[in-house]
Scaffold this motif. Structure first.
Motif, short mmCIF file in Angstrom:
data_model
loop_
_atom_site.label_atom_id
_atom_site.label_comp_id
_atom_site.label_asym_id
_atom_site.label_seq_id
_atom_site.Cartn_x
_atom_site.Cartn_y
_atom_site.Cartn_z
N VAL A 39 -5.06 2.19 -1.05
CA VAL A 39 -5.49 0.70 -0.94
C VAL A 39 -4.48 -0.05 -0.46
O VAL A 39 -4.67 -1.10 0.26
CB VAL A 39 -5.94 0.15 -2.54
N ALA A 40 -3.36 0.05 -0.86
CA ALA A 40 -2.11 -0.82 -0.39
C ALA A 40 -1.65 -0.66 1.13
O ALA A 40 -1.13 -1.60 1.65
CB ALA A 40 -1.04 -0.71 -1.66
N LEU A 41 -1.66 0.67 1.26
CA LEU A 41 -1.01 0.80 2.77
C LEU A 41 -1.75 -0.06 3.79
O LEU A 41 -0.91 -0.50 4.61
CB LEU A 41 -1.22 2.48 2.95
N GLY B 178 -0.64 -4.33 7.85
CA GLY B 178 -1.16 -5.63 8.46
C GLY B 178 -0.01 -6.80 8.02
O GLY B 178 0.36 -7.28 9.09
N VAL B 179 0.62 -6.62 6.97
CA VAL B 179 1.74 -7.55 6.76
C VAL B 179 2.87 -7.69 7.95
O VAL B 179 3.46 -8.47 8.39
CB VAL B 179 2.21 -7.66 5.39
N LEU B 180 3.04 -6.14 8.01
CA LEU B 180 4.33 -6.04 8.98
C LEU B 180 3.78 -6.09 10.39
O LEU B 180 4.65 -6.68 11.21
CB LEU B 180 4.67 -4.42 8.75
N HIS B 181 2.76 -5.89 10.54
CA HIS B 181 2.21 -6.22 12.13
C HIS B 181 2.22 -7.89 12.18
O HIS B 181 2.42 -8.21 13.21
CB HIS B 181 0.84 -5.71 12.27
N ASP B 182 1.61 -8.55 11.24
CA ASP B 182 1.76 -10.05 11.27
C ASP B 182 3.24 -10.40 11.64
O ASP B 182 3.36 -11.38 12.32
CB ASP B 182 0.96 -10.72 10.10
#
Length: 71
Positions: free
Chosen positions: A22-24, A29-33
């Motif tokens: 669920v968290a991965l 997405g956060v790292l990509h942003d």
């Protein structure tokens, strides 16, 4: 290790695996942003450097000193 402990360990691993699933995607997405934000900020800085007017360079010496004076 008895059966109860083994079942507890298996249950813990299942819960941690489900949490990771669920968290991965959210973490990715956060790292990509953050990467996209950094790239946009760098592009804006480069554009500002291009748009910024450059100070005019003065010629070495004034016009009267460039040519030899004849008196």
């Amino acid at each position: 290790m008895n059966t109860t402990q083994l079942q507890g360990l298996i249950g813990t691993l299942v819960v941690l695996g489900a949490l990771a699933l669920v968290a991965l995607p959210a973490l990715i997405g956060v790292l990509h942003d953050r990467r996209v934000d950094r790239q946009l900020r760098e592009a804006a800085e480069r554009q500002d450097a291009i748009d910024r007017p450059r100070p005019e360079r003065r010629a070495s010496g004034s016009a009267s000193r460039r040519f030899a004076r004849t008196v």
